[in-house]
Design an enzyme around this catalytic site. Structure first.
Site, PDB file in Angstrom:
ATOM      1  N   THR A  24      69.923  86.024  60.017  1.00 37.10           N
ATOM      2  CA  THR A  24      70.823  87.170  60.094  1.00 37.10           C
ATOM      3  C   THR A  24      70.151  88.308  60.842  1.00 37.10           C
ATOM      4  O   THR A  24      69.029  88.691  60.513  1.00 37.10           O
ATOM      5  CB  THR A  24      71.219  87.623  58.678  1.00 37.10           C
ATOM      6  N   HIS A 173      76.764  75.948  56.283  1.00 41.68           N
ATOM      7  CA  HIS A 173      75.760  76.635  55.460  1.00 41.68           C
ATOM      8  C   HIS A 173      76.077  76.390  53.989  1.00 41.68           C
ATOM      9  O   HIS A 173      76.890  77.073  53.377  1.00 41.68           O
ATOM     10  CB  HIS A 173      75.798  78.130  55.782  1.00 41.68           C
ATOM     11  N   ASN A 176      71.342  78.881  50.030  1.00 43.34           N
ATOM     12  CA  ASN A 176      71.093  80.320  49.819  1.00 43.34           C
ATOM     13  C   ASN A 176      72.179  81.034  49.016  1.00 43.34           C
ATOM     14  O   ASN A 176      72.338  82.245  49.116  1.00 43.34           O
ATOM     15  CB  ASN A 176      70.895  81.029  51.160  1.00 43.34           C
ATOM     16  N   TYR A 178      75.507  80.902  49.120  1.00 43.42           N
ATOM     17  CA  TYR A 178      76.789  81.267  49.725  1.00 43.42           C
ATOM     18  C   TYR A 178      77.867  80.290  49.269  1.00 43.42           C
ATOM     19  O   TYR A 178      77.617  79.418  48.440  1.00 43.42           O
ATOM     20  CB  TYR A 178      76.638  81.375  51.242  1.00 43.42           C
ATOM     21  N   ASN A 233      70.375  84.643  45.676  1.00 39.52           N
ATOM     22  CA  ASN A 233      71.745  84.910  45.225  1.00 39.52           C
ATOM     23  C   ASN A 233      72.054  84.242  43.878  1.00 39.52           C
ATOM     24  O   ASN A 233      73.123  83.628  43.683  1.00 39.52           O
ATOM     25  CB  ASN A 233      72.762  84.480  46.282  1.00 39.52           C
TER      26      ASN A 233
END
Length: 356
Positions: A24, A173, A176, A178, A233
């Site tokens: 990112t 993805h 992580n 998400y 997360n």
């Protein structure tokens, strides 16, 4: 050295085995890739494969400030500049499609959007918004079956748009914390319908997304990123984790995905990822395995020589070293990145790092 040998990734020929990991960088104003992003990726095109930063498939999936999207024509046109810059410089590029799910805030999203997740479980902590500073994560709206089907179609449409923009393929993805991983783990998925409550049901969303995308653009153009034992997360270990991934890998094999990209953030302070799960995925997944995590030239060669991976991904070294492949080949010292400019807008700390 194996690191600099060419490699055939499905239908995509790579000049070497160095992968630029997705990172990112928050430079997409109004979620549209601009000229500065084309310059940034073009500078790094000597990587065998570039995987872009996480790119939102829809307004609902656009959780962070200034991350790019791929749901409208302006975004497709912006990404076309990026792919042209990379291809003109001899590189290959896959787009990482990232729906942030509950890792989001309305201040970072268009009006009329909603923060959604498998279950209405709030993420701990705060996130940055450009308009309101640091804000607590909201309680997400639990997705209905109709929401889930719509999100699957958003991934499919995003993949089609990525190919329209000139991408060589896409990476889903599922790491992580998400949306895809939010379905995968009981930390964030406490549903009692066909999308939760068992290994098979928690894998269903990922496999339905993967099937839709492979049907749309071809399995040789689709990879996936996973982070077993990752804690980002609010994720982390859970009962049946290894059985969960064993079933997932079988499903991905049946769909013929071209690669699996395994995250290991232990070099950045996260807990160590057990060798057992890496070995299991390496042994079970039938196509290309991308190894990542605090990679150096020496570590990359060890991984390749030991057949612990087919390709190796470098992250932060690519930020300050646009000519990383050349530096690795010639044993030139690597420049250090400026951490303060990782996510700030503009050229500073982005396109202004010199070559050796």
């Amino acid at each position: 050295m194996k690191l600099f040998e060419s490699y055939q990734l499905g239908a995509t020929s790579l000049a070497n085995k160095v992968v630029m990991a997705p990172m990112t960088r928050s430079r997409a104003i109004d979620n549209i890739p601009g000229d500065i992003m084309a310059e940034y990726y073009g500078q790094r095109a000597s990587a065998g494969l570039i995987i872009t930063e996480g790119t939102a498939p829809s307004p609902n999936g656009c959780g962070y400030p200034r991350i790019p999207g791929i749901w409208n024509q302006a975004q497709i046109d912006g990404w076309a500049k990026v792919t042209k810059a990379v291809h003109d410089n001899g590189g290959k590029i896959f787009m990482q499609i990232m729906h942030t799910g509950r890792a989001s805030h309305p201040a970072n999203m268009e009006s009329g959007t909603k923060v959604v997740a498998p279950s209405a479980i709030q993420l701990s902590g705060e996130m940055w918004t450009d308009t309101e500073g640091m804000q607590s994560y909201p309680v997400p709206q639990e997705m209905s079956t109709e929401d889930i089907k719509a999100a699957i179609q958003e991934y499919v449409d995003a993949a089609k748009n990525a190919i329209k923009s000139g991408m060589d393929g896409v990476e889903l993805h599922s790491a992580n914390g998400y949306l895809m991983e939010q379905f995968l783990t009981p930390h964030s998925n406490q549903r009692r319908d066909e999308y939760g409550g068992s290994i098979e049901n928690r894998n269903r969303f990922i496999l339905e997304v993967a099937k839709g995308v492979t049907d749309a653009i071809g399995s040789d153009k689709v990879g996936i990123r996973v982070s077993p034992y990752g804690v980002f997360n609010d994720q982390g270990p859970f009962d049946e984790l290894e059985a969960q991934y064993e079933a997932l890998i079988k499903g991905l094999n049946d769909l013929g995905l071209t690669y699996i990209h395994v995250v290991d953030h232990s070099g950045m302070g996260a807990p160590e990822v057990p060798a057992s799960i890496k070995d299991e995925i390496r042994n079970q997944f039938k196509n290309t395995y991308i190894s990542s995590g605090d990679m150096t030239k020496r570590k990359a060669e060890i991984v390749l020589e030991a057949n612990e991976g087919d390709l190796v991904a470098f992250g932060r070294p690519f930020i300050a070293n646009p000519d990383l492949v050349h530096r690795l080949e010639e044993n030139i010292d690597l420049a250090a990145p400026d951490f303060d400019t990782f996510y700030t807008p503009g050229e500073k700390g982005y396109t202004d790092y010199p070559t050796a």
